[in-house]
Design an enzyme around this catalytic site. Structure first.
Site, short mmCIF file in Angstrom:
data_model
loop_
_atom_site.label_atom_id
_atom_site.label_comp_id
_atom_site.label_asym_id
_atom_site.label_seq_id
_atom_site.Cartn_x
_atom_site.Cartn_y
_atom_site.Cartn_z
N SER A 96 1.12 53.21 64.23
CA SER A 96 0.72 53.93 63.01
C SER A 96 0.99 53.09 61.78
CB SER A 96 1.56 55.20 62.83
OG SER A 96 1.30 56.12 63.80
N HIS A 136 -5.91 53.69 67.06
CA HIS A 136 -4.93 54.62 66.50
C HIS A 136 -5.39 56.07 66.67
CE1 HIS A 136 -2.60 56.27 62.81
NE2 HIS A 136 -1.84 56.30 63.89
N GLU A 165 -8.81 55.68 64.74
CA GLU A 165 -9.05 54.54 63.85
C GLU A 165 -9.08 53.27 64.70
OE1 GLU A 165 -7.01 56.05 59.66
OE2 GLU A 165 -5.73 54.99 61.08
N ASN A 214 -3.22 57.44 56.87
CA ASN A 214 -1.83 57.45 56.40
C ASN A 214 -1.68 56.86 55.01
OD1 ASN A 214 -0.66 58.87 58.43
ND2 ASN A 214 -0.16 57.08 59.66
P1 NAI Z 1 7.71 58.41 72.03
O1 NAI Z 1 9.10 58.02 71.66
O2 NAI Z 1 7.40 59.84 72.33
O3 NAI Z 1 7.28 57.54 73.33
C1 NAI Z 1 7.46 56.17 73.46
C2 NAI Z 1 7.60 55.86 74.95
O4 NAI Z 1 7.55 54.45 75.11
C3 NAI Z 1 8.89 56.36 75.55
O5 NAI Z 1 8.60 57.10 76.73
C4 NAI Z 1 9.66 55.06 75.86
O6 NAI Z 1 10.44 55.18 77.02
C5 NAI Z 1 8.53 54.09 76.07
N1 NAI Z 1 8.88 52.69 75.82
C6 NAI Z 1 9.62 52.19 74.80
N2 NAI Z 1 9.67 50.84 74.91
C7 NAI Z 1 8.93 50.49 75.99
C8 NAI Z 1 8.59 49.25 76.60
N3 NAI Z 1 9.02 48.10 76.10
N4 NAI Z 1 7.80 49.27 77.70
C9 NAI Z 1 7.36 50.44 78.22
N5 NAI Z 1 7.66 51.66 77.69
C10 NAI Z 1 8.43 51.67 76.58
O7 NAI Z 1 6.79 57.83 70.89
P2 NAI Z 1 5.32 58.34 70.44
O8 NAI Z 1 5.47 59.37 69.39
O9 NAI Z 1 4.53 58.63 71.64
O10 NAI Z 1 4.78 57.04 69.68
C11 NAI Z 1 4.36 55.91 70.40
C12 NAI Z 1 3.55 55.01 69.49
O11 NAI Z 1 2.44 55.74 68.96
C13 NAI Z 1 4.29 54.44 68.29
O12 NAI Z 1 3.80 53.15 68.04
C14 NAI Z 1 3.91 55.39 67.17
O13 NAI Z 1 3.97 54.79 65.90
C15 NAI Z 1 2.46 55.68 67.54
N6 NAI Z 1 1.93 56.95 67.02
C16 NAI Z 1 2.69 58.08 67.01
C17 NAI Z 1 2.16 59.27 66.53
C18 NAI Z 1 2.97 60.52 66.51
O14 NAI Z 1 2.61 61.45 65.79
N7 NAI Z 1 4.03 60.61 67.30
C19 NAI Z 1 0.78 59.34 66.00
C20 NAI Z 1 0.04 58.10 66.15
C21 NAI Z 1 0.63 56.96 66.60
#
Ligand code: NAI
Length: 505
Positions: A123, A144, A156, A194
């Site tokens: 993001s 995105h 996006e 954003n």
């Molecule tokens: P989250 O914390 O729910 O999930 C992240 C997952 O990635 C976790 O299950 C973690 O164990 C895993 N992980 C971390 N490092 C890792 C690695 N090196 N290899 C494999 N798995 C790994 O996070 P979320 O909210 O799903 O966000 C993920 C991405 O999406 C981030 O880049 C965030 O900025 C982006 N994003 C988030 C949004 C939101 O509203 N939560 C909206 C749009 C984008």
């Protein structure tokens, strides 16, 4: 290059909220999907979670049992990165950390085929910098999604400095084939949504800080006059103040502290207090059991109305006139500077000046300013403000007129450009700057705000409808009132006004 064939294997790395949602979207579209997480068992758990939700939908008759079985069969949890070797698109949705993402993509590049497309769901990080250390940075782009990915239509497609335009087209077409509404954007802080949406939060927060009105009133105005699905306070309570504040801070820092993106001390205080919104049970509102939500403030009047004199063209507020007529108000039309007169009161659409200032400068007595409504013909509420010399009886006459049209009337303190107008002017200003900088096309910016945050209209098309000269005047008056750079009009807005063009010509 067209959309990826549904036989193409898709990898999603990171099985959290976003990764699981993206995997679901790709599997629903017919692709075999491999899901990987570095927490052992997390990918399998995520697939079980999707299956449980789908079982509920089957039980409710919203999904055919066969569709559930077929989609779940396409989702496979894997435990090693090597298992992703023959995937054609590898989407990363792991922790939001530049070094961790860079290290992951270096690993991915070593194991995947030379034709694979690499995509990040980041993001806030720069696609250019995530790609910088790859052997082939041209094959990494941003993809995105918005949360929750299966529901939100916008995607996006973010191109970094090195990204191959043909791959951007391929991701665009693929996202479309997945039932999404894709837009192209350049990798600049906040991408489209954003960045351009920041004033939606910032202007309500500022009005609250200045005591213009309370949270329920400002929220109700955004909904009932602005046509937004939610007001800024209820929406940030839903998003979580830690998340929303962090996005604002990251965009503010990335733009080297441009005051247009300045975070709010009110929101910081909520974060400091642990009042993160719904998830912690308290934000701007309390979510404790039995908590009473204060009602939006409105004023009413039983003053008698004889007629309404319309002097000249009241601009976009013109749509109020047929509504008044429908409700039996006699309309008398004559020449003038675009005012409505009822009894002793003078009503006018705000031009960004405070009511008392405008009353003095334009020699008007009993001045009542009207805020913007998305659709004056249908709005349920309108904000007004009045000049210091407005008598109680003139105020009552003005309010009675608006009530006759079926509007609830919320009185704000005498604030420049009221609530909806200043928010829409600032959204359009930010969108104009993004357009000028080549971040995205006008139609993609508008689509992004409609599909990504459900705005009733894209900010550029909205500004076109209001009239760009009026938007420019509002911003100039806001800038003069506050003496702040924050409200400086975008160069492209000035240019379009000078050329007599709209954003969409
Ligand atoms: P989250 O914390 O729910 O999930 C992240 C997952 O990635 C976790 O299950 C973690 O164990 C895993 N992980 C971390 N490092 C890792 C690695 N090196 N290899 C494999 N798995 C790994 O996070 P979320 O909210 O799903 O966000 C993920 C991405 O999406 C981030 O880049 C965030 O900025 C982006 N994003 C988030 C949004 C939101 O509203 N939560 C909206 C749009 C984008």
């Amino acid at each position: 290059m067209s959309a990826l064939n549904t036989n193409a294997r898709i990898a999603v790395i990171g099985a959290g909220a976003m990764g699981a949602g993206i995997a679901q979207v790709a599997a629903q579209a017919g692709h075999p999907v491999l899901l990987l997480d570095n927490r052992p068992g997390a990918a399998a758990q995520a697939i079980e979670g999707i299956d449980r939700q789908w079982a509920k939908r089957v039980d409710k008759g919203k999904l055919a049992a066969a569709a559930r079985t077929a989609t779940i069969a396409r989702l496979q949890a894997v435990e090693t990165i090597e298992a992703l070797a023959d995937c054609e698109l590898i989407i990363e949705a792991i922790v939001e950390n530049l070094e961790v993402k860079r290290a992951l993509f270096r690993q991915v590049e070593r194991i995947c085929s030379e034709h694979a497309i690499l995509a990040s769901n980041t993001s806030s990080l720069s696609i250019t910098s995530i790609a910088a250390q790859l052997n082939r940075p041209e094959r990494l782009l941003g993809l995105h999604f918005f949360n929750p990915a299966p529901i939100m239509a916008l995607v996006e497609i973010v191109s970094g400095l090195a990204s191959d335009p043909a791959l951007a087209e391929c991701l665009y077409d693929t996202a479309k084939a997945w039932g999404k509404k894709p837009v192209h954007t350049r990798s600049t802080p906040g991408f489209i949504v954003n960045r351009v949406a920041r004033p939606f939060y910032a202007e309500s927060l500022r009005l609250l800080q200045e005591g213009a009105a309370d949270c329920p009133t400002l929220d109700a105005l955004m909904r009932d006059a602005g046509g937004f699905a939610m007001g800024a306070f209820e929406l940030t309570d839903l998003i979580g103040h830690d998340v929303n504040y962090a996005v604002t801070c990251s965009v503010f820092d990335a733009w080297y502290g441009d005051t247009r993106f300045q975070p709010s001390l009110i929101q910081k205080e909520l974060v400091d207090a642990g009042r993160l919104g719904r998830k912690s049970g308290h934000g701007f509102y309390s979510y404790a059991e039995g908590a009473q939500r204060a009602q939006p403030a409105h004023i009413s009047s039983d003053a008698a109305i004889e007629n309404c004199v319309v002097e000249g063209d009241p601009g976009i507020a013109q749509a109020l006139i047929p509504r008044l007529r429908e409700h039996g108000v006699e309309i008398v039309q004559r020449d003038g500077p675009g005012l409505l007169r009822v009894g002793d009161a003078v009503l006018a659409l705000s031009d960004g000046r405070m009511a008392s200032q405008r009353a003095k400068e334009d020699g008007l007595r009993n001045l009542i300013l009207l805020d913007l409504a998305f659709d004056y013909g249908k709005a349920g509420r309108i904000a007004i403000s009045c000049s210091a010399d407005t008598s109680q009886s003139a105020l009552e006459q003005g309010v009675a007129l608006l009530q006759r049209a079926g509007l609830q009337v919320s009185l704000l303190s005498d604030s420049p450009a009221l609530a909806v107008l200043r928010t829409v002017a600032m959204l359009a200003n930010e969108a104009a700057d993004a357009l000028q900088q080549g971040v995205a096309s006008a139609s993609d910016i508008d689509l992004a705000l409609r599909a990504g945050v459900n705005y009733p209209q894209g900010p550029l098309a909205w500004a076109d409808a209001i009239g760009l000269p009026h938007i420019l005047k509002v911003l100039e008056n806001l800038q003069a009132s506050y003496g702040e750079e924050r409200y400086r009009p975008a160069l492209l807005l000035r240019r379009r006004v000078a050329e007599g063009r709209t954003f969409h010509d």
